[in-house]
Write a protein that holds these residues in place. Structure first.
Motif, PDB file in Angstrom:
ATOM      1  N   THR A 257      -0.992   0.410   8.630  1.00  0.00           N
ATOM      2  CA  THR A 257      -1.313   0.656   7.487  1.00  0.00           C
ATOM      3  C   THR A 257      -2.788   1.477   7.105  1.00  0.00           C
ATOM      4  O   THR A 257      -3.109   2.027   6.145  1.00  0.00           O
TER       5      THR A 257
ATOM      6  N   ASP B 170       0.129   4.044   4.351  1.00  0.00           N
ATOM      7  CA  ASP B 170       1.336   3.130   3.880  1.00  0.00           C
ATOM      8  C   ASP B 170       1.216   3.605   2.267  1.00  0.00           C
ATOM      9  O   ASP B 170      -0.032   3.621   1.707  1.00  0.00           O
TER      10      ASP B 170
ATOM     11  N   ILE C 123       1.584   1.326  -0.123  1.00  0.00           N
ATOM     12  CA  ILE C 123       0.964   0.549  -0.797  1.00  0.00           C
ATOM     13  C   ILE C 123      -0.785   0.647  -0.870  1.00  0.00           C
ATOM     14  O   ILE C 123      -1.507   0.450  -1.622  1.00  0.00           O
ATOM     15  N   THR C 124      -1.234   0.850   0.389  1.00  0.00           N
ATOM     16  CA  THR C 124      -2.497   1.184   0.603  1.00  0.00           C
ATOM     17  C   THR C 124      -3.072   2.279   0.000  1.00  0.00           C
ATOM     18  O   THR C 124      -4.258   2.408  -0.816  1.00  0.00           O
TER      19      THR C 124
ATOM     20  N   TYR D  66      10.677   4.876  -1.267  1.00  0.00           N
ATOM     21  CA  TYR D  66      10.994   3.853  -1.086  1.00  0.00           C
ATOM     22  C   TYR D  66      12.549   3.208  -0.962  1.00  0.00           C
ATOM     23  O   TYR D  66      13.069   2.866   0.127  1.00  0.00           O
TER      24      TYR D  66
ATOM     25  N   THR E 133       7.402   1.212   3.198  1.00  0.00           N
ATOM     26  CA  THR E 133       6.554   1.968   2.611  1.00  0.00           C
ATOM     27  C   THR E 133       5.572   2.524   3.747  1.00  0.00           C
ATOM     28  O   THR E 133       4.441   3.171   3.289  1.00  0.00           O
TER      29      THR E 133
END
Length: 491
Positions: free
Chosen positions: A72, A131, A133-134, A185, A191
């Motif tokens: 990530t 990623d 999310i990050t 996604y 992700t």
């Protein structure tokens, strides 16, 4: 995650982020317990020290593509070079903050400083994210911090209006971006950008390609709010006008840089591997969308700036136009000039724009107005400030001998050397650059040829002088010897 796995990560690649996080946390705690009557200005000096230490640690790290936290977070040359831009820009903004007039709001300076640091931290995480999310967390950390910074003057009506508009537009943009990410996604079940790239390289069903194209358009529209491109730019003039000048400078440079970092990381990683047909990827198939967006941004940004009398609103539309110039480089997909062209333009824009905002802060602070007439007769009242503003204006306009000229000519060449030469964009870029001369040189007309009500001398403070020296030196040196800065991109 067990302790052994936790300790196995190479945490040294996150030292710059840890330094910024540590200073932000320390400043927030100190500010909490500090007497309300005590000056917070020294907290800004501490924050500036933290940025300098983070920059030094960044230069000492080797950009060997180290990946941690389950793929990530990556530390490669892309992350290192763009983090260097973010740290340099924020350091210059901090110096501007130290000189800013607070009109009795000194007790809020503490949160002002550590909000800048948390916004910087979010942008730095975006530079290293691999990623969704990050990437999203970094984007939101940057966005939430800037929402508060814009509206920190709670008793100022323009600041309140700017904060509300910025928050509402930002929230809508975030929702749109997240909606586009959900398609990615849903199509891949992950992700991780690297895993996503492997899955999408094998997609060839027409229905799936349609969904992915929809995801591309939705995410780019959401992110267009962040970088203020037409037609998603309407929040920028009001926000630039209502915010403190240091916050406006931060939004115009750091926030815009972070937006392009996210676009480069996300779209080049994911959509450049999706084959629409044997001869083109989805990124090149949707090139016409990017070309139209870039052309409209350059045209509208420059033409609307012509009518502005408020200097901050004028620079808001100037920032919109410059986003269009950077989109020319992004949408050209040139094999010869690409990452280095975009990076160099952002670096050049950092120098000339922050330098210009330093003069604006100095002149408008003395005149107590943001009207362009504040610059009338500046050559007699402060020759050094007039000379500095002249250099920055010439660079923003792209006059030879300045870093702005090298940056624009690099983008112009990237459009012409693309696999499919973007002649339309090149022509629009030349035409809109000429249009920009009218409002840029309008400022010079005020400085040299307009009379001011009074001719009392105004003197540059030490902090403003430091900013001007750094920005003028960079604007001229890298305008004459541009190759001296390019090695920083490959460190």
């Amino acid at each position: 995650m067990d302790v052994e796995t936790f300790l196995s990560f190479n945490w040294f690649v996150m030292i710059p982020e840890f330094i910024i996080l540590g200073f932000a946390a320390a400043l927030s705690v100190i500010d909490l317990f500090l007497n309300r009557r005590k000056s917070r200005k020294w907290l800004g000096v501490c924050g500036l020290l933290g940025i300098v230490l983070a920059f030094i640690s960044l230069l000492l790290l080797e950009s060997n593509g180290t990946v941690i936290l389950y793929d990530t977070f990556v530390f490669d040359s892309f992350a290192k070079s763009f983090k260097a831009l973010l740290l340099i820009g924020t350091a210059v903004v901090f110096i501007l903050v130290l000189n800013e007039n607070w009109d009795g709001l000194d007790e809020k300076r503490g949160e002002f400083y550590y909000l800048f640091l948390t916004a910087l931290l979010g942008a730095m995480f975006m530079a290293s994210s691999r990623d969704l999310i990050t990437l999203f967390i970094g984007l939101e950390l940057l966005s939430l911090s800037t929402y508060i910074l814009v509206g920190i003057r709670t008793k100022n009506k323009k600041a309140n209006e700017a904060s509300i508009k910025y928050f509402i537009n930002g929230a809508i943009a975030t929702a749109i971006t997240l909606f586009g990410m959900s398609y990615l996604y849903g199509m891949t079940g992950t992700t991780s950008l690297d895993t996503m790239k492997l899955v999408l390289a094998n997609v060839n069903e027409p229905d799936h390609l349609y969904i992915l194209a929809l995801s591309f358009l939705i995410m780019f529209i959401g992110l267009s709010f962040k970088i203020a491109t037409v037609p998603f730019h309407m929040w920028a003039p009001d926000v630039y006008e209502g915010a403190q000048i240091s916050v406006t400078a931060f939004l115009s440079v750091i926030s815009k840089t972070a937006g392009f970092i996210l676009i480069l990381r996300l779209f080049l990683t994911v959509f450049d591997v999706i084959q629409v047909n044997p001869s083109e990827t989805m990124l090149t198939a949707l090139q016409s969308f990017l070309v139209v967006l870039s052309a409209l941004t350059m045209i509208i940004g420059n033409t609307v700036a012509l009518k502005q009398k408020n200097i901050k609103r004028m620079f808001a539309y100037s920032a919109i136009a410059h986003a269009g110039y950077i989109l020319v480089a992004f949408s050209s997909f040139s094999n010869v000039f690409y990452f280095d062209t975009i990076w160099f333009y952002l670096f050049a824009y950092l120098l000339m724009n922050l330098g210009a905002f330093a003069v604006i802060q100095f002149v408008c602070g003395e005149a107590r107005t943001d009207n362009i007439s504040a610059f009338a007769g500046l050559i007699k009242r402060s020759p050094y400030a007039a000379l500095a503003m002249t250099i920055f204006i010439l660079s923003l306009a792209g006059i030879p001998g300045t870093v702005g000229f090298i940056a624009k000519i690099s983008i112009f060449l990237s459009a012409l050397t693309a696999n499919t030469p973007q002649l339309l964009l090149a022509v629009v870029m030349i035409g809109t650059t000429i249009i920009s001369y009218i409002y840029y040189f309008g400022i010079l007309t005020q400085i040299y040829f307009r009379e001011h009500e009074t001719y009392h001398k105004i003197y540059i403070s030490k902090s403003i002088f430091i900013v001007l020296f750094i920005c003028i030196a960079g604007t001229l040196v890298f305008g004459i010897f541009p190759n001296t800065i390019y090695p920083l991109f490959y460190i």
